[in-house]
Design an enzyme around this catalytic site. Structure first.
Site, PDB file in Angstrom:
ATOM      1  N   HIS A 325       0.818  -1.213   0.000  1.00  0.00           N
ATOM      2  CA  HIS A 325       0.000   0.000   0.000  1.00  0.00           C
ATOM      3  C   HIS A 325       0.852   1.264   0.000  1.00  0.00           C
ATOM      4  O   HIS A 325       2.064   1.246   0.222  1.00  0.00           O
ATOM      5  CB  HIS A 325      -0.941   0.003   1.211  1.00  0.00           C
ATOM      6  CG  HIS A 325      -0.241   0.010   2.545  1.00  0.00           C
ATOM      7  ND1 HIS A 325       0.032   1.171   3.231  1.00  0.00           N
ATOM      8  CD2 HIS A 325       0.217  -1.010   3.308  1.00  0.00           C
ATOM      9  CE1 HIS A 325       0.634   0.869   4.370  1.00  0.00           C
ATOM     10  NE2 HIS A 325       0.751  -0.445   4.449  1.00  0.00           N
ATOM     11  N   CYS A 344       2.945  -5.623   6.586  1.00  0.00           N
ATOM     12  CA  CYS A 344       2.633  -5.249   5.207  1.00  0.00           C
ATOM     13  C   CYS A 344       3.791  -4.448   4.604  1.00  0.00           C
ATOM     14  O   CYS A 344       4.725  -4.065   5.311  1.00  0.00           O
ATOM     15  CB  CYS A 344       1.338  -4.446   5.150  1.00  0.00           C
ATOM     16  SG  CYS A 344      -0.117  -5.422   5.597  1.00  0.00           S
TER      17      CYS A 344
END
Length: 427
Positions: A325, A344
């Site tokens: 992201h 992440c």
């Protein structure tokens, strides 16, 4: 030399031996049959006297970046050659320890600089032809920058704590790092797709690869030591523009509850809503933040400039629930150690990667994608041709031109402590 490295060295083919001899110049050696001891070569030379102003020539660091992807059969052969070269270095006694007494830079003099020059000559970063001296001149500056670039350190030419730590890792440790990562590379390069994305976790770097060449490179932020990014073998299937962020349970317990105890307006300020198991929205004041009550609820952040996922999220199937992201905190990409996420991967320059991923998806031209970033409308786009994705753990690799790269074993998966010497700076 341990049995594992010995077996790997013996298994290298005649092709690798010839290639190793050819690439030995880059390492400061001449090959197994005609090995020249770099230390002795240096000591035999007449010491060069430098003026008080030092060398005034403009010397730049040789380029260490190429468009060859790390996940490539060519890299496997290059690592085999590097193992031969580092085996010779270890057999000759390795390299000297550089006293980490103070920061070294252009203009410095002393025994530490002499040791630094010898160390850089042995690893192939400084030419033997530059001679012995106790002066930190522009040749040494260029060599330090080259060393730093090979080790993922900002190439400023200054030998500070991070560079001292890397430069004093014993040659035996580096050799075993190469052997460990050769095994990893052999596994992941058995069948390489034509088009894929690779995240190298220890390097905190992303490569978008097409037809054997790196089309894009991106700086990344990966998982903390206590919240590591997992190994991933998946396919990118969906792009979420202006996504919601559902706060993971681990972050609720470790981060959100302690923050709310100190800053009661935090959720409101960052547009994070609370929902119970029936989907009813709660007011933050209804929650006892000095208990574990909050772990029973779902926390979801609305799309905005402050959203923790930034403006876009890259989705793929993963048993660990991880994804890639954007981030509103762009300054973190400038940090030297980019191990700051909860597992992440954050992507610098993510818009260019999105354009590359959606190249074959109808209705997703560059102009349309730019507009989707601007309009702040929630939009989920399915990737027409899902792109293979690999999150890997590679702390050492080499290029066909002889440049050898190392990164810190950030998650302690290499087992290198067995080979570290007590009189050197550990990994």
């Amino acid at each position: 030399m341990n049995d594992r490295v010995t077996k790997i060295t013996k298994s290298v083919t005649r092709r690798s031996l010839i290639a190793a001899a050819g690439g030995a110049v880059a390492m400061g050696v001449l090959g197994r049959g005609a090995f020249a001891d770099p230390i002795q070569d240096v000591l035999k030379q007449r010491a060069t006297e430098w003026s008080d102003g030092f060398d005034a020539a403009v010397v730049s660091a040789p380029e260490v970046r190429t468009n060859v992807p790390i996940m490539s059969p060519d890299i496997v052969a290059a690592v085999e050659n590097a193992i031969l070269q580092y085996s010779d270095i270890v057999a000759r006694g390795g390299w000297p320890v550089v006293p980490a007494e103070q920061g070294l830079r252009v203009g410095a003099r002393g025994p530490a600089v002499t040791a630094l020059r010898q160390r850089l000559i042995i690893s192939g970063d400084l030419s033997v032809a530059n001679g012995v001296s106790d002066a930190f001149d522009t040749y040494v500056d260029a060599a330090v920058k080259r060393f730093q670039a090979r080790h993922g350190i900002p190439a400023d030419g200054i030998v500070g704590n991070t560079t001292f730590a890397a430069i004093n890792v014993p040659a035996a440790v580096r050799l075993n790092q190469l052997a460990t990562n050769l095994t990893r590379l052999q596994m992941i390069t058995k069948k390489v797709p034509d088009r894929f994305v690779m995240v190298n976790i220890p390097a905190a770097q992303i490569e978008a690869v097409e037809n054997g060449y790196v089309a894009q490179r991106h700086t990344a932020i990966v998982g903390k030591v206590d919240r590591p990014s997992p190994i991933v073998n998946s396919k990118i299937t969906q792009i979420n523009f202006h996504p919601y962020w559902t706060v993971p349970a681990s972050i609720i317990r470790k981060d959100l509850i302690p923050i709310m105890q100190k800053k009661p307006n935090y959720l409101t300020d960052y547009r994070i809503r609370i929902y119970d198991r029936s989907g009813n929205e709660l007011n933050p004041a209804q929650v006892d933040w000095f208990s574990d009550e909050a772990t029973n609820y779902m926390f979801r952040q609305d799309p905005s400039d402050e959203n923790s996922l930034g403006l876009v999220k890259i989705n793929f199937p993963s048993p660990d629930g991880v994804y890639m992201h954007d981030t509103p905190h762009k300054g973190l990409f400038n940090e030297e150690a980019r191990f700051d996420s909860s597992g992440c991967v954050r992507v610098q320059g993510i818009r260019e990667l999105i354009v590359w991923l959606l190249r074959d998806t109808p209705g997703q031209s560059r102009e349309q994608i730019d507009e989707q970033f601007r309009n702040y409308q929630r939009l989920d786009v399915q990737v027409t041709n899902p792109v293979p994705l690999f999150w890997t753990y590679l702390t050492a690799w080499a290029m066909s031109d002889g440049v050898v790269h190392f990164r810190n074993d950030i998650y302690g998966l290499d087992g290198l402590e067995l080979y570290a010497q007590t009189n050197t700076t550990p990994l």
